[in-house]
Scaffold this motif. Structure first.
Motif, short mmCIF file in Angstrom:
data_model
loop_
_atom_site.label_atom_id
_atom_site.label_comp_id
_atom_site.label_asym_id
_atom_site.label_seq_id
_atom_site.Cartn_x
_atom_site.Cartn_y
_atom_site.Cartn_z
N PRO A 32 0.81 -1.22 0.00
CA PRO A 32 0.00 0.00 0.00
C PRO A 32 0.85 1.27 0.00
O PRO A 32 0.47 2.27 -0.60
N ARG A 33 2.00 1.23 0.67
CA ARG A 33 2.89 2.40 0.69
C ARG A 33 3.39 2.73 -0.71
O ARG A 33 3.44 3.89 -1.13
N ALA A 34 3.76 1.69 -1.48
CA ALA A 34 4.22 1.89 -2.85
C ALA A 34 3.09 2.42 -3.73
O ALA A 34 3.30 3.31 -4.56
N LEU A 36 0.51 4.24 -2.69
CA LEU A 36 0.31 5.63 -2.30
C LEU A 36 1.38 6.53 -2.91
O LEU A 36 1.08 7.60 -3.46
N ASP A 37 2.64 6.11 -2.86
CA ASP A 37 3.73 6.90 -3.44
C ASP A 37 3.51 7.13 -4.93
O ASP A 37 3.73 8.23 -5.45
N ASP A 38 3.04 6.09 -5.64
CA ASP A 38 2.80 6.22 -7.08
C ASP A 38 1.60 7.11 -7.38
O ASP A 38 1.62 7.88 -8.34
N ILE A 39 0.55 7.04 -6.57
CA ILE A 39 -0.59 7.94 -6.76
C ILE A 39 -0.15 9.39 -6.61
O ILE A 39 -0.50 10.25 -7.42
N ILE A 40 0.64 9.66 -5.59
CA ILE A 40 1.13 11.02 -5.36
C ILE A 40 2.00 11.48 -6.53
O ILE A 40 1.87 12.60 -7.01
N LEU A 41 2.85 10.59 -7.03
CA LEU A 41 3.71 10.92 -8.17
C LEU A 41 2.88 11.24 -9.41
O LEU A 41 3.12 12.25 -10.08
N VAL A 42 1.89 10.42 -9.71
CA VAL A 42 1.05 10.65 -10.90
C VAL A 42 0.29 11.96 -10.78
O VAL A 42 0.19 12.72 -11.74
N PRO A 69 -5.55 -4.63 8.41
CA PRO A 69 -5.04 -4.50 9.78
C PRO A 69 -4.77 -3.04 10.15
O PRO A 69 -4.57 -2.19 9.28
N TRP A 70 -4.74 -2.77 11.43
CA TRP A 70 -4.54 -1.41 11.93
C TRP A 70 -3.21 -0.82 11.45
O TRP A 70 -3.09 0.38 11.26
N SER A 71 -2.20 -1.68 11.24
CA SER A 71 -0.86 -1.19 10.89
C SER A 71 -0.81 -0.48 9.54
O SER A 71 0.12 0.28 9.28
N ILE A 72 -1.81 -0.69 8.68
CA ILE A 72 -1.82 -0.03 7.37
C ILE A 72 -3.01 0.92 7.20
O ILE A 72 -3.20 1.48 6.12
N ASP A 78 -5.09 7.41 3.34
CA ASP A 78 -4.49 8.36 2.41
C ASP A 78 -4.77 7.96 0.95
O ASP A 78 -5.06 8.81 0.11
N ILE A 79 -4.67 6.67 0.66
CA ILE A 79 -4.97 6.18 -0.69
C ILE A 79 -6.41 6.49 -1.05
O ILE A 79 -6.70 7.04 -2.11
N ARG A 80 -7.34 6.15 -0.15
CA ARG A 80 -8.76 6.39 -0.41
C ARG A 80 -9.07 7.87 -0.58
O ARG A 80 -9.94 8.25 -1.36
N HIS A 81 -8.34 8.72 0.13
CA HIS A 81 -8.53 10.16 0.02
C HIS A 81 -8.12 10.67 -1.36
O HIS A 81 -8.77 11.56 -1.93
N LEU A 82 -7.04 10.12 -1.91
CA LEU A 82 -6.52 10.58 -3.20
C LEU A 82 -7.13 9.84 -4.39
O LEU A 82 -7.09 10.34 -5.51
N PHE A 83 -7.67 8.67 -4.15
CA PHE A 83 -8.19 7.81 -5.22
C PHE A 83 -9.66 8.13 -5.45
O PHE A 83 -10.47 8.05 -4.53
N ALA A 84 -10.02 8.51 -6.66
CA ALA A 84 -11.41 8.85 -6.99
C ALA A 84 -12.11 7.59 -7.50
O ALA A 84 -11.94 7.21 -8.66
N PHE A 85 -12.86 6.93 -6.64
CA PHE A 85 -13.47 5.65 -7.00
C PHE A 85 -14.46 5.76 -8.15
O PHE A 85 -14.75 4.78 -8.81
N ASP A 86 -14.97 6.96 -8.43
CA ASP A 86 -15.93 7.11 -9.53
C ASP A 86 -15.26 7.15 -10.90
O ASP A 86 -15.89 6.84 -11.91
#
Length: 108
Positions: A32-34, A36-42, A69-72, A78-86
């Motif tokens: 998930p970290r990778a 997220l990093d790629d979403i931010i880069l794009v 799990p809680w650890s992620i 953050d991914i869900r905030h940046l990712f537009a599911f529509d």
């Protein structure tokens, strides 16, 4: 642990690769970290619809079904905030289809 990705921007025929060192963590934390990093880069490069492919089905389910799990949870939030599911897409690809990303991850 490290992460990597290959970003293909179809609208302008551009490929962008990424690799990064994520630090000591499990694969369930690194994937998930990778992503997220790629979403931010794009999003810094161009504002277009995004299509993410991962060979880790569990991570796809964690993102799309608000689980995991809680650890992620912070990374998933953050991914869900940046990712537009529509208009954005996330889907599974087989490991063979993800070889370039795996090679880039080994460079991180």
């Amino acid at each position: 642990m490290s992460g990597g990705g290959l970003l293909e921007i179809h609208q302008v025929s551009v490929f962008v690769s990424s690799s990064s060192h994520i630090g000591e963590c499990s694969i369930l934390e690194a994937e998930p970290r990778a992503i997220l990093d790629d979403i931010i880069l794009v999003q810094r490069i161009v504002l277009l619809d995004l299509w993410i492919e991962s060979d880790f089905t569990l991570v796809i389910h964690c993102i799309t079904r608000n689980g995991g799990p809680w650890s992620i949870q912070a990374t998933l939030r953050d991914i869900r905030h940046l990712f537009a599911f529509d208009c954005d897409t996330i889907s599974h690809t087989y490991r063979e289809g993800n070889q370039v990303a795996d090679l880039l991850a080994s460079e991180g």
